[in-house]
Enzyme design. Structure first.
Site, PDB file in Angstrom:
ATOM      1  N   HIS A  70     -65.414  20.168 -66.553  1.00  0.00           N
ATOM      2  CA  HIS A  70     -65.270  18.755 -66.928  1.00  0.00           C
ATOM      3  C   HIS A  70     -65.260  17.872 -65.689  1.00  0.00           C
ATOM      4  O   HIS A  70     -64.717  18.238 -64.649  1.00  0.00           O
ATOM      5  CB  HIS A  70     -63.999  18.532 -67.758  1.00  0.00           C
ATOM      6  CG  HIS A  70     -62.712  18.916 -67.071  1.00  0.00           C
ATOM      7  ND1 HIS A  70     -61.964  18.023 -66.332  1.00  0.00           N
ATOM      8  CD2 HIS A  70     -62.038  20.076 -67.028  1.00  0.00           C
ATOM      9  CE1 HIS A  70     -60.880  18.632 -65.867  1.00  0.00           C
ATOM     10  NE2 HIS A  70     -60.896  19.877 -66.274  1.00  0.00           N
ATOM     11  N   ASP A  72     -64.091  14.643 -65.965  1.00  0.00           N
ATOM     12  CA  ASP A  72     -63.004  13.664 -66.074  1.00  0.00           C
ATOM     13  C   ASP A  72     -61.740  14.190 -65.398  1.00  0.00           C
ATOM     14  O   ASP A  72     -61.530  15.397 -65.267  1.00  0.00           O
ATOM     15  CB  ASP A  72     -62.723  13.311 -67.540  1.00  0.00           C
ATOM     16  CG  ASP A  72     -62.349  14.510 -68.399  1.00  0.00           C
ATOM     17  OD1 ASP A  72     -62.968  15.591 -68.227  1.00  0.00           O
ATOM     18  OD2 ASP A  72     -61.442  14.381 -69.249  1.00  0.00           O
ATOM     19  N   ASP A 103     -58.702  20.055 -59.923  1.00  0.00           N
ATOM     20  CA  ASP A 103     -58.886  20.030 -61.385  1.00  0.00           C
ATOM     21  C   ASP A 103     -59.841  18.918 -61.783  1.00  0.00           C
ATOM     22  O   ASP A 103     -59.405  17.840 -62.139  1.00  0.00           O
ATOM     23  CB  ASP A 103     -57.523  19.857 -62.053  1.00  0.00           C
ATOM     24  CG  ASP A 103     -57.562  20.012 -63.559  1.00  0.00           C
ATOM     25  OD1 ASP A 103     -58.581  20.493 -64.093  1.00  0.00           O
ATOM     26  OD2 ASP A 103     -56.569  19.642 -64.211  1.00  0.00           O
ATOM     27  N   GLU A 137     -62.226  16.675 -71.320  1.00  0.00           N
ATOM     28  CA  GLU A 137     -61.276  17.786 -71.324  1.00  0.00           C
ATOM     29  C   GLU A 137     -59.847  17.302 -71.160  1.00  0.00           C
ATOM     30  O   GLU A 137     -58.922  17.862 -71.737  1.00  0.00           O
ATOM     31  CB  GLU A 137     -61.633  18.777 -70.208  1.00  0.00           C
ATOM     32  CG  GLU A 137     -61.003  20.160 -70.381  1.00  0.00           C
ATOM     33  CD  GLU A 137     -59.570  20.254 -69.874  1.00  0.00           C
ATOM     34  OE1 GLU A 137     -58.865  21.192 -70.286  1.00  0.00           O
ATOM     35  OE2 GLU A 137     -59.154  19.402 -69.067  1.00  0.00           O
ATOM     36  N   GLU A 138     -59.652  16.254 -70.340  1.00  0.00           N
ATOM     37  CA  GLU A 138     -58.307  15.734 -70.115  1.00  0.00           C
ATOM     38  C   GLU A 138     -57.890  14.728 -71.192  1.00  0.00           C
ATOM     39  O   GLU A 138     -56.776  14.227 -71.175  1.00  0.00           O
ATOM     40  CB  GLU A 138     -58.211  15.066 -68.738  1.00  0.00           C
ATOM     41  CG  GLU A 138     -58.558  15.959 -67.562  1.00  0.00           C
ATOM     42  CD  GLU A 138     -57.502  17.031 -67.285  1.00  0.00           C
ATOM     43  OE1 GLU A 138     -56.579  17.177 -68.102  1.00  0.00           O
ATOM     44  OE2 GLU A 138     -57.633  17.721 -66.263  1.00  0.00           O
ATOM     45  N   HIS A 352     -52.793  17.485 -61.385  1.00  0.00           N
ATOM     46  CA  HIS A 352     -52.167  16.371 -62.104  1.00  0.00           C
ATOM     47  C   HIS A 352     -51.073  15.684 -61.283  1.00  0.00           C
ATOM     48  O   HIS A 352     -50.434  14.762 -61.773  1.00  0.00           O
ATOM     49  CB  HIS A 352     -51.586  16.822 -63.458  1.00  0.00           C
ATOM     50  CG  HIS A 352     -52.625  17.238 -64.457  1.00  0.00           C
ATOM     51  ND1 HIS A 352     -52.409  17.183 -65.811  1.00  0.00           N
ATOM     52  CD2 HIS A 352     -53.874  17.715 -64.309  1.00  0.00           C
ATOM     53  CE1 HIS A 352     -53.487  17.612 -66.455  1.00  0.00           C
ATOM     54  NE2 HIS A 352     -54.395  17.947 -65.542  1.00  0.00           N
TER      55      HIS A 352
END
Length: 382
Positions: A70, A72, A103, A137-138, A352
């Site tokens: 992903h 995003d 990520d 995805e997020e 994150h």
């Protein structure tokens, strides 16, 4: 001006510099597509609602090896709390810093550079190679990978092996690969009582008092014992809310949010039934809105797991651990099609978080691992 860095790091920096906060892509996918078209990939852009997705494939025959990921990223929080601007990639003391470094823009860059080297060395590789890339995805997972998989299933296009670039590693790249994930089942529970004045308890039914024994039983319940790959199913209450704000009023209802992270030893329907039995046993007036974010999936030992383990051993010397821990990933949408699915990516210590970062050397190692895995699966007759 070129950077004195590897091709993987340069591409990762270019991706990080794009403000692709979910569901925005901000040109990341077109940057990848340009590189893939040069390698002979056929591109299908598959936007659904506000979400950008693409499916890229090189080759027409099976087996089909796929990278999934992903573009995003999660929001940064207050940017003033970051050491460096989160969307201006910086290298400091060998660390690539910026939102998405771990990520998972670092993995996306490693996908591309691994493919460039692999195809240069094996232009007539066996089978086919694909990429499934989303910008959802997020986010709510509604218009991303799940929709692309539905699109592929509708024409019976099957992935044989899938490597998801989620940050799976703990202390060293490759020390852990995820060969499955627990299921996630959330519930919004409301238990009704009768509101009234605290001075007249015979005229009220206090939902907080009524709910407490049932919640204690749910929290103490052993849902299963887990198995070789999964820990026991976990039930966690994440929020309880009741009351009018006044000390002299018994509220009319209590709201409870909870979540199961469950193994393959139990199904979502079984969990729902067992919750119902416990609540009914306590004589409660209740209702639940359920949300199944994903069922558990497991890729047992086989071609893909062995190729990953052998590649990690050859390049890093590590004996990798197979794990199903952590949250959910888009692998849960791909595995039900029959694909073997693993997650292999960089160290997840800063994902994150403020000041997300990853070692540059780790991304170069990851790119080499991806190339080695493809070689083990797609050049067996050479």
């Amino acid at each position: 001006m070129t950077h004195p860095h590897s091709a993987t790091i340069e591409l990762a920096m270019d991706l990080i510099n794009r403000r692709s906060v979910t569901p925005e892509d901000d040109g990341c996918q077109e940057l990848m597509i340009e590189r893939l078209e040069a390698l002979g990939f056929k591109i299908e852009r598959l936007p659904f609602e506000e979400v950008s997705n693409f499916w890229a494939r090189r080759g027409d025959s099976g087996p089909l090896f796929c990278f999934a990921g992903h573009t995003d990223v999660v929001p940064t929080g207050p940017e003033k709390n970051w050491q460096f601007p989160p969307f201006e990639a910086v290298i400091e003391q060998g660390m690539l810093c910026g939102r998405g470094a771990a990520d998972m823009k670092g993995s996306l860059a490693a996908f591309i550079t691994a493919l460039e080297r692999f195809i240069a060395n094996h232009p007539d590789h066996e089978g086919s190679i694909a990429l499934l890339i989303t910008s959802d995805e997020e986010g709510p997972w509604v218009n991303g990978t799940v929709r692309v998989v539905e699109h592929l299933e509708a024409r019976d296009e099957k992935i044989t092996w899938c490597v998801v670039g989620e940050p799976s590693s703990t202390a060293q790249v490759g020390d852990v690969i995820k060969n499955g994930r627990r299921g996630s089942l959330g519930g919004k529970l409301v238990i009704h009582g009768v509101q009234g004045h605290v001075a007249y308890p015979h005229l009220v039914k206090n939902p907080i008092h009524l709910a407490t024994p049932a919640l204690a039983e749910l929290a103490a319940e052993v849902w299963d014992e887990g198995n070789e790959f999964f820990p026991p199913t976990s039930f966690q209450i994440s929020n309880i809310n009741a009351g009018t704000g006044a000390t002299n009023v018994v509220p009319g209802h209590i709201d409870v949010l909870f979540n199961f992270r469950f193994s393959t030893e139990v199904t979502a329907d079984e969990l729902k039934d067992r919750v119902r039995v416990i609540l009914d046993k306590h004589g409660l007036d209740w209702g639940i809105d359920w949300t199944l974010s994903g069922n558990p999936f497991l890729t047992d030992r086989g071609d893909l797991v062995e190729a990953c383990q052998d590649a990690i051993r050859a390049i890093t010397g590590l004996e990798t651990e197979l794990s199903t821990s952590g949250g959910t990933s888009d692998g849960r949408f791909i595995a039900p099609t029959g694909a073997q699915v693993v997650e292999l990516g960089p160290i997840n210590a800063t994902i994150h978080k403020v000041d997300e970062r990853v070692r540059c050397d780790d991304l170069d190692t990851l790119s080499n691992l991806y190339e080695n895995i493809m070689a083990r699966l797609l050049t067996r007759s050479e």
